[in-house]
Design a protein around this motif. Structure first.
Motif, PDB file in Angstrom:
ATOM      1  N   GLU A  50       0.811  -1.221   0.000  1.00  0.00           N
ATOM      2  CA  GLU A  50       0.000   0.000   0.000  1.00  0.00           C
ATOM      3  C   GLU A  50       0.845   1.273   0.000  1.00  0.00           C
ATOM      4  OE1 GLU A  50      -4.226   1.608   1.711  1.00  0.00           O
ATOM      5  OE2 GLU A  50      -3.279  -0.093   2.695  1.00  0.00           O
ATOM      6  N   PRO A  51       1.842   1.420   0.890  1.00  0.00           N
ATOM      7  CA  PRO A  51       2.636   2.646   0.811  1.00  0.00           C
ATOM      8  C   PRO A  51       3.506   2.740  -0.447  1.00  0.00           C
ATOM      9  CG  PRO A  51       3.394   1.259   2.636  1.00  0.00           C
ATOM     10  CD  PRO A  51       2.165   0.629   2.084  1.00  0.00           C
ATOM     11  N   ILE A  52       3.885   1.616  -1.025  1.00  0.00           N
ATOM     12  CA  ILE A  52       4.749   1.647  -2.207  1.00  0.00           C
ATOM     13  C   ILE A  52       3.947   1.842  -3.489  1.00  0.00           C
ATOM     14  CG2 ILE A  52       6.337   0.276  -3.623  1.00  0.00           C
ATOM     15  CD1 ILE A  52       7.410  -0.899  -0.981  1.00  0.00           C
ATOM     16  N   LEU A  53       2.855   1.084  -3.645  1.00  0.00           N
ATOM     17  CA  LEU A  53       2.096   1.120  -4.899  1.00  0.00           C
ATOM     18  C   LEU A  53       0.701   1.731  -4.781  1.00  0.00           C
ATOM     19  CD1 LEU A  53       2.977  -2.394  -6.378  1.00  0.00           C
ATOM     20  CD2 LEU A  53       4.028  -0.180  -6.887  1.00  0.00           C
ATOM     21  N   GLY A  54       0.214   1.911  -3.556  1.00  0.00           N
ATOM     22  CA  GLY A  54      -1.103   2.503  -3.376  1.00  0.00           C
ATOM     23  C   GLY A  54      -2.255   1.521  -3.378  1.00  0.00           C
ATOM     24  N   HIS A  55      -1.984   0.245  -3.577  1.00  0.00           N
ATOM     25  CA  HIS A  55      -3.023  -0.791  -3.577  1.00  0.00           C
ATOM     26  C   HIS A  55      -3.095  -1.444  -2.203  1.00  0.00           C
ATOM     27  CE1 HIS A  55      -3.310  -0.958  -8.016  1.00  0.00           C
ATOM     28  NE2 HIS A  55      -2.020  -0.722  -7.986  1.00  0.00           N
ATOM     29  N   THR A  56      -4.271  -1.859  -1.793  1.00  0.00           N
ATOM     30  CA  THR A  56      -4.364  -2.679  -0.590  1.00  0.00           C
ATOM     31  C   THR A  56      -4.098  -4.126  -0.993  1.00  0.00           C
ATOM     32  OG1 THR A  56      -6.721  -3.114  -0.846  1.00  0.00           O
ATOM     33  CG2 THR A  56      -6.094  -1.155   0.459  1.00  0.00           C
ATOM     34  N   PRO A  57      -3.530  -4.920  -0.084  1.00  0.00           N
ATOM     35  CA  PRO A  57      -3.285  -6.321  -0.428  1.00  0.00           C
ATOM     36  C   PRO A  57      -4.557  -7.041  -0.881  1.00  0.00           C
ATOM     37  CG  PRO A  57      -2.114  -5.762   1.578  1.00  0.00           C
ATOM     38  CD  PRO A  57      -2.999  -4.585   1.236  1.00  0.00           C
ATOM     39  N   GLU A  58      -5.650  -6.790  -0.188  1.00  0.00           N
ATOM     40  CA  GLU A  58      -6.907  -7.478  -0.517  1.00  0.00           C
ATOM     41  C   GLU A  58      -7.408  -7.125  -1.916  1.00  0.00           C
ATOM     42  OE1 GLU A  58      -6.151  -7.041   3.670  1.00  0.00           O
ATOM     43  OE2 GLU A  58      -6.496  -5.471   2.190  1.00  0.00           O
ATOM     44  N   ALA A  59      -7.138  -5.914  -2.370  1.00  0.00           N
ATOM     45  CA  ALA A  59      -7.631  -5.472  -3.679  1.00  0.00           C
ATOM     46  C   ALA A  59      -6.901  -6.128  -4.839  1.00  0.00           C
ATOM     47  CB  ALA A  59      -7.519  -3.955  -3.794  1.00  0.00           C
ATOM     48  N   ILE A  60      -5.666  -6.560  -4.622  1.00  0.00           N
ATOM     49  CA  ILE A  60      -4.909  -7.102  -5.752  1.00  0.00           C
ATOM     50  C   ILE A  60      -4.658  -8.597  -5.680  1.00  0.00           C
ATOM     51  CG2 ILE A  60      -3.810  -4.923  -6.345  1.00  0.00           C
ATOM     52  CD1 ILE A  60      -1.328  -5.853  -4.825  1.00  0.00           C
ATOM     53  N   GLU A  61      -4.909  -9.224  -4.538  1.00  0.00           N
ATOM     54  CA  GLU A  61      -4.726 -10.667  -4.457  1.00  0.00           C
ATOM     55  C   GLU A  61      -5.707 -11.355  -5.399  1.00  0.00           C
ATOM     56  OE1 GLU A  61      -4.939 -11.446  -0.282  1.00  0.00           O
ATOM     57  OE2 GLU A  61      -2.871 -10.810   0.016  1.00  0.00           O
ATOM     58  N   GLY A  62      -5.184 -12.303  -6.152  1.00  0.00           N
ATOM     59  CA  GLY A  62      -5.991 -13.017  -7.135  1.00  0.00           C
ATOM     60  C   GLY A  62      -5.895 -12.433  -8.534  1.00  0.00           C
ATOM     61  N   THR A  63      -5.293 -11.258  -8.667  1.00  0.00           N
ATOM     62  CA  THR A  63      -5.148 -10.657  -9.987  1.00  0.00           C
ATOM     63  C   THR A  63      -3.782 -11.016 -10.567  1.00  0.00           C
ATOM     64  OG1 THR A  63      -4.221  -8.596  -9.137  1.00  0.00           O
ATOM     65  CG2 THR A  63      -6.613  -8.692  -9.353  1.00  0.00           C
ATOM     66  N   PRO A  64      -3.650 -11.009 -11.885  1.00  0.00           N
ATOM     67  CA  PRO A  64      -2.333 -11.272 -12.478  1.00  0.00           C
ATOM     68  C   PRO A  64      -1.349 -10.164 -12.089  1.00  0.00           C
ATOM     69  CG  PRO A  64      -4.070 -11.534 -14.121  1.00  0.00           C
ATOM     70  CD  PRO A  64      -4.704 -10.919 -12.899  1.00  0.00           C
ATOM     71  N   PHE A  65      -0.142 -10.568 -11.698  1.00  0.00           N
ATOM     72  CA  PHE A  65       0.864  -9.577 -11.317  1.00  0.00           C
ATOM     73  C   PHE A  65       1.128  -8.609 -12.462  1.00  0.00           C
ATOM     74  CE2 PHE A  65       5.085  -7.833 -10.900  1.00  0.00           C
ATOM     75  CZ  PHE A  65       5.054  -7.358  -9.605  1.00  0.00           C
TER      76      PHE A  65
END
Length: 160
Positions: free
Chosen positions: A47-62
């Motif tokens: 979150e501090p590095i990329l602005g995404h929450t872990p929950e929002a991006i888990e399961g998505t293609p890197f």
């Protein structure tokens, strides 16, 4: 990713001294990426590095986190590599590109991660940051790979 699967992986990583040492020692956001290229786990530094929450991006293609013009520089399947590092622009949730260094660790198969999973480290970089500084940091992390993940039981006895 189903909540139970995420909780199970997160619990295994939280209980693993080698992973916790790596997570605390590096300024990077750590991801576990599966053989399908999808994010199975993202730590709180994302979150501090990329602005995404872990929950929002888990399961998505890197690769979806990477700017479209920089995706050709990344492998399709991280699991086919033993390691590597790339300077790419990752995307903030609002779409602005952020310069990052993406590095891979292929941990030994100890049962903590699924076979073929890789640890992806993402570090925000500034234009004036010297590449040798990053290289030294990642070399230390790679040197620790052989002892990175050790499975222990509740009494901290090694289970291999």
């Amino acid at each position: 990713m189903p909540d139970a699967s995420r909780a199970s992986l997160a619990d295994r990583l939280r209980q693993n001294d080698g992973f916790q040492l790596l997570a605390q020692a590096l300024p990077d956001a750590l991801f576990v990426v599966g053989t399908d290229g999808r994010i199975r786990y993202a730590d709180t530094k994302v979150e501090p590095i990329l602005g995404h929450t872990p929950e929002a991006i888990e399961g998505t293609p890197f690769r979806d986190l990477v700017h479209a013009n920089d995706r050709s520089g990344l492998p399709e399947r991280f699991s086919e590599l033993q390691g590597g590092a790339w300077d790419v622009r990752c995307l903030h949730p609002h779409g602005e590109p952020l310069w990052t260094n993406v590095s891979l660790l292929s941990p030994p198969d100890t049962g903590v991660l699924d076979p073929g999973d890789v640890i992806v480290m993402v570090r925000g970089i500034r234009e004036n940051e010297l590449p040798r500084d990053r290289t030294m940091l990642y070399r230390r992390a790679l040197d620790a790979t052989n002892n990175l993940i050790v499975v222990t039981d509740p009494c901290h006895n090694e289970v291999v």
